[in-house]
Design a protein around this motif. Structure first.
Motif, PDB file in Angstrom:
ATOM      1  N   GLU A 145       0.692  -1.289  -0.102  1.00  0.00           N
ATOM      2  CA  GLU A 145      -0.083  -0.128   0.072  1.00  0.00           C
ATOM      3  C   GLU A 145       0.853   1.167   0.078  1.00  0.00           C
ATOM      4  N   ALA A 146       0.168   2.330  -0.392  1.00  0.00           N
ATOM      5  CA  ALA A 146       0.878   3.556  -0.520  1.00  0.00           C
ATOM      6  C   ALA A 146      -0.281   4.779  -0.103  1.00  0.00           C
ATOM      7  N   GLU A 147       0.308   5.719   0.495  1.00  0.00           N
ATOM      8  CA  GLU A 147      -0.557   6.850   1.050  1.00  0.00           C
ATOM      9  C   GLU A 147       0.039   8.096   0.901  1.00  0.00           C
ATOM     10  N   PHE A 148      -0.454   9.020  -0.040  1.00  0.00           N
ATOM     11  CA  PHE A 148      -0.107  10.275  -0.427  1.00  0.00           C
ATOM     12  C   PHE A 148      -0.927  11.241   0.234  1.00  0.00           C
ATOM     13  N   HIS A 149      -0.292  12.294   0.827  1.00  0.00           N
ATOM     14  CA  HIS A 149      -1.128  13.345   1.469  1.00  0.00           C
ATOM     15  C   HIS A 149      -0.900  14.860   1.053  1.00  0.00           C
ATOM     16  N   PHE A 150      -1.705  15.757   0.771  1.00  0.00           N
ATOM     17  CA  PHE A 150      -1.550  17.136   0.601  1.00  0.00           C
ATOM     18  C   PHE A 150      -2.225  17.663   1.728  1.00  0.00           C
ATOM     19  N   ASP A 151      -1.946  17.964   2.717  1.00  0.00           N
ATOM     20  CA  ASP A 151      -2.309  18.390   3.886  1.00  0.00           C
ATOM     21  C   ASP A 151      -2.092  19.964   4.306  1.00  0.00           C
ATOM     22  N   ARG A 152      -3.176  20.523   4.741  1.00  0.00           N
ATOM     23  CA  ARG A 152      -3.023  21.896   5.239  1.00  0.00           C
ATOM     24  C   ARG A 152      -3.803  22.111   6.316  1.00  0.00           C
ATOM     25  N   TYR A 153      -3.513  23.290   6.873  1.00  0.00           N
ATOM     26  CA  TYR A 153      -4.522  23.775   8.172  1.00  0.00           C
ATOM     27  C   TYR A 153      -4.898  25.203   7.477  1.00  0.00           C
ATOM     28  N   ASN A 154      -6.012  25.350   6.901  1.00  0.00           N
ATOM     29  CA  ASN A 154      -6.337  26.641   6.492  1.00  0.00           C
ATOM     30  C   ASN A 154      -8.096  26.691   6.347  1.00  0.00           C
ATOM     31  N   PRO A 155      -8.648  26.944   7.713  1.00  0.00           N
ATOM     32  CA  PRO A 155     -10.163  27.127   7.586  1.00  0.00           C
ATOM     33  C   PRO A 155     -10.900  28.251   6.939  1.00  0.00           C
ATOM     34  N   LEU A 156     -10.049  28.882   6.656  1.00  0.00           N
ATOM     35  CA  LEU A 156     -10.757  30.281   6.070  1.00  0.00           C
ATOM     36  C   LEU A 156     -10.960  30.082   4.583  1.00  0.00           C
ATOM     37  N   LEU A 157     -11.978  30.772   3.883  1.00  0.00           N
ATOM     38  CA  LEU A 157     -11.946  30.634   2.536  1.00  0.00           C
ATOM     39  C   LEU A 157     -11.161  31.501   1.843  1.00  0.00           C
ATOM     40  N   VAL A 194     -11.584   3.116  -9.109  1.00  0.00           N
ATOM     41  CA  VAL A 194     -11.539   3.934  -8.125  1.00  0.00           C
ATOM     42  C   VAL A 194     -12.642   4.405  -7.047  1.00  0.00           C
ATOM     43  N   PHE A 195     -12.480   4.527  -5.828  1.00  0.00           N
ATOM     44  CA  PHE A 195     -13.179   5.054  -4.741  1.00  0.00           C
ATOM     45  C   PHE A 195     -12.938   6.124  -4.325  1.00  0.00           C
ATOM     46  N   ALA A 196     -13.899   6.851  -4.282  1.00  0.00           N
ATOM     47  CA  ALA A 196     -13.747   8.250  -3.766  1.00  0.00           C
ATOM     48  C   ALA A 196     -14.630   8.873  -2.676  1.00  0.00           C
ATOM     49  N   ASP A 197     -14.282   9.670  -1.836  1.00  0.00           N
ATOM     50  CA  ASP A 197     -15.197  10.145  -0.753  1.00  0.00           C
ATOM     51  C   ASP A 197     -14.795  11.765  -0.802  1.00  0.00           C
ATOM     52  N   ILE A 198     -15.696  12.523  -1.256  1.00  0.00           N
ATOM     53  CA  ILE A 198     -15.402  14.105  -1.520  1.00  0.00           C
ATOM     54  C   ILE A 198     -16.339  14.760  -0.586  1.00  0.00           C
ATOM     55  N   ASP A 212     -10.628  11.863  -0.180  1.00  0.00           N
ATOM     56  CA  ASP A 212     -10.214  10.589   0.075  1.00  0.00           C
ATOM     57  C   ASP A 212     -10.322   9.619  -1.048  1.00  0.00           C
ATOM     58  N   ILE A 213      -9.484   9.484  -1.905  1.00  0.00           N
ATOM     59  CA  ILE A 213      -9.295   8.654  -2.932  1.00  0.00           C
ATOM     60  C   ILE A 213      -8.623   7.150  -2.917  1.00  0.00           C
ATOM     61  N   LEU A 214      -9.116   6.203  -3.067  1.00  0.00           N
ATOM     62  CA  LEU A 214      -8.567   4.966  -3.210  1.00  0.00           C
ATOM     63  C   LEU A 214      -8.465   4.542  -4.538  1.00  0.00           C
ATOM     64  N   PHE A 215      -7.002   4.020  -5.075  1.00  0.00           N
ATOM     65  CA  PHE A 215      -6.861   3.252  -6.253  1.00  0.00           C
ATOM     66  C   PHE A 215      -6.732   1.964  -5.890  1.00  0.00           C
ATOM     67  N   TYR A 216      -7.456   1.085  -6.945  1.00  0.00           N
ATOM     68  CA  TYR A 216      -7.344  -0.188  -6.700  1.00  0.00           C
ATOM     69  C   TYR A 216      -6.283  -0.862  -7.932  1.00  0.00           C
ATOM     70  N   TYR A 217      -5.500  -1.583  -7.448  1.00  0.00           N
ATOM     71  CA  TYR A 217      -4.495  -2.169  -8.534  1.00  0.00           C
ATOM     72  C   TYR A 217      -4.663  -3.836  -8.008  1.00  0.00           C
ATOM     73  N   SER A 218      -4.251  -4.541  -8.862  1.00  0.00           N
ATOM     74  CA  SER A 218      -4.473  -6.041  -8.879  1.00  0.00           C
ATOM     75  C   SER A 218      -3.806  -6.535  -7.375  1.00  0.00           C
ATOM     76  N   ASN A 219      -2.859  -5.871  -6.777  1.00  0.00           N
ATOM     77  CA  ASN A 219      -2.079  -6.409  -5.801  1.00  0.00           C
ATOM     78  C   ASN A 219      -1.676  -5.560  -4.628  1.00  0.00           C
ATOM     79  N   PHE A 220      -2.200  -4.052  -4.843  1.00  0.00           N
ATOM     80  CA  PHE A 220      -1.977  -3.376  -3.865  1.00  0.00           C
ATOM     81  C   PHE A 220      -2.916  -1.867  -3.991  1.00  0.00           C
TER      82      PHE A 220
END
Length: 346
Positions: A145-157, A194-198, A212-220
């Motif tokens: 498995e692999a997990e990539f994040h692009f995280d920020r803290y910015n509650p303002l528009l 692909v499975f996603a929660d937006i 939160d997007i999940l990529f399905y490959y054959s073995n990972f």
């Protein structure tokens, strides 16, 4: 050296920070000017260039390459006009707003014999280049498995209206999502499904701001996440294989240094500070190792070098329009998946 006469379609943050410094630095480009609708700023930084009042003025000038660095919702319209005018184009992410638009641009560039590239600069971030090297070296064994994040803290528009109003190019899925999606596709290829929660998480937000997007490959599996309520960031890259793991924080310094007005070079540019190295914990030749891995040098210059070579030597673009189209296929599948709450086969 052949000069590629280049124009920008805006001189806001992206033009000033991500494009103009590298176009100026690269000997093969000549920055001719930028389309500026209201604020006339480019000549403060580059006194000898032009400030165009209209897009037509850009397209009627002696220009070889146009950088389409305008809001996402305008990419298709402007890039199409650029190609029809016989100019090569670089289009920022997200490439377009739909797969159909992306396919039309791919076809048009091919028909006209023009180069069309997508500005996926994060492939040349120091952190991602290091992750790619670790994956390429196969030191983790078979990937699980692999997990990539692009995280920020910015509650303002955002104060930028086009980013917060409901339009075809707004939302985090088409803002930060293309970075994560492109990196995953670049490393692992197209997934089977692909499975996603937006979601919308900020108060008063009208556009998606958590994915939160999940990529399905054959073995990972590969998970991609981005949001604005991460005060304490996760590692940007986490990869687990059957022999070991690699964890790397987001550490590329280029954007911050460009915002400070620093100019790129080929020697010291894009080097992360000591102490931000990734952690490799694995087994190699029957020996368990746990050590920090030196971070490779990042440099967006390499993207522009690739664009230059693609035009003067007719080589493949550094990020092809077809690769941009694949990102749009993932984005459309993610939207369907989130709406129907099910995985979408590709």
């Amino acid at each position: 050296m052949q000069k590629i006469k280049t124009a920008l379609l805006s001189y806001g943050m992206s033009g000033k920070v991500f494009h103009a410094p590298f176009i100026e630095f690269h000997d093969g480009f000549e920055l001719v000017g930028s389309w500026e609708r209201s604020k006339k700023l480019i000549q403060l930084d580059y006194p000898n260039v032009k400030s165009y009042a209209t897009l037509d003025a850009v397209l009627q000038d002696d220009i070889d390459l146009v950088i389409v660095n305008t809001p996402v919702g305008t990419h298709f319209e402007y890039a199409k006009k650029v190609l029809l005018a016989g100019k090569h184009a670089v289009v920022e992410k997200a490439f377009t707003t739909t797969v159909a638009e992306a396919q039309e641009l791919v076809n048009l560039a091919k028909e006209k014999g023009l180069k069309l590239s997508v500005f996926q600069n994060r492939r040349w971030d120091s952190d991602f280049k290091t992750v790619r090297q670790v994956v390429s070296d196969k030191v983790l064994g078979e990937l699980v498995e692999a997990e990539f994040h692009f995280d920020r803290y910015n509650p303002l528009l955002s104060v930028k209206g086009h980013k917060e109003t409901v339009n075809s190019g707004a939302g985090i899925l088409k803002d930060l999502g293309p970075h994560l999606i492109d990196q995953a596709l670049y490393l692992f290829g197209m997934p089977l499904a692909v499975f996603a929660d937006i979601r919308v998480t900020r108060e008063h937000s009208l556009v998606d701001d958590w994915i939160d997007i999940l990529f399905y490959y054959s073995n990972f599996r590969v998970r991609l996440k981005a949001g604005f309520f991460v005060r304490e960031a996760n590692p940007a890259y986490v990869i687990h294989g059957k022999k070991g793991s690699f964890l790397k924080s987001r550490g590329d310094v280029q954007e911050d240094e460009l915002k400070l007005g620093k100019k790129p070079n080929l020697s010291s540019w894009g080097k992360e500070a000591k102490g931000n190295e990734g952690l490799l914990h694995t087994e190699i030749d029957n020996k368990i190792i746990k050590e920090k891995i030196p971070t490779l040098q990042g440099n967006y210059y390499d993207f522009f070098e690739g664009v230059y070579e693609s035009i003067v030597s007719d080589t493949k673009e550094p990020v092809t329009a077809q690769e941009g189209l694949l990102v749009m296929e993932i984005i459309e599948a993610a939207i369907q998946s989130s709406f129907h709450r099910k995985a979408i086969d590709l």
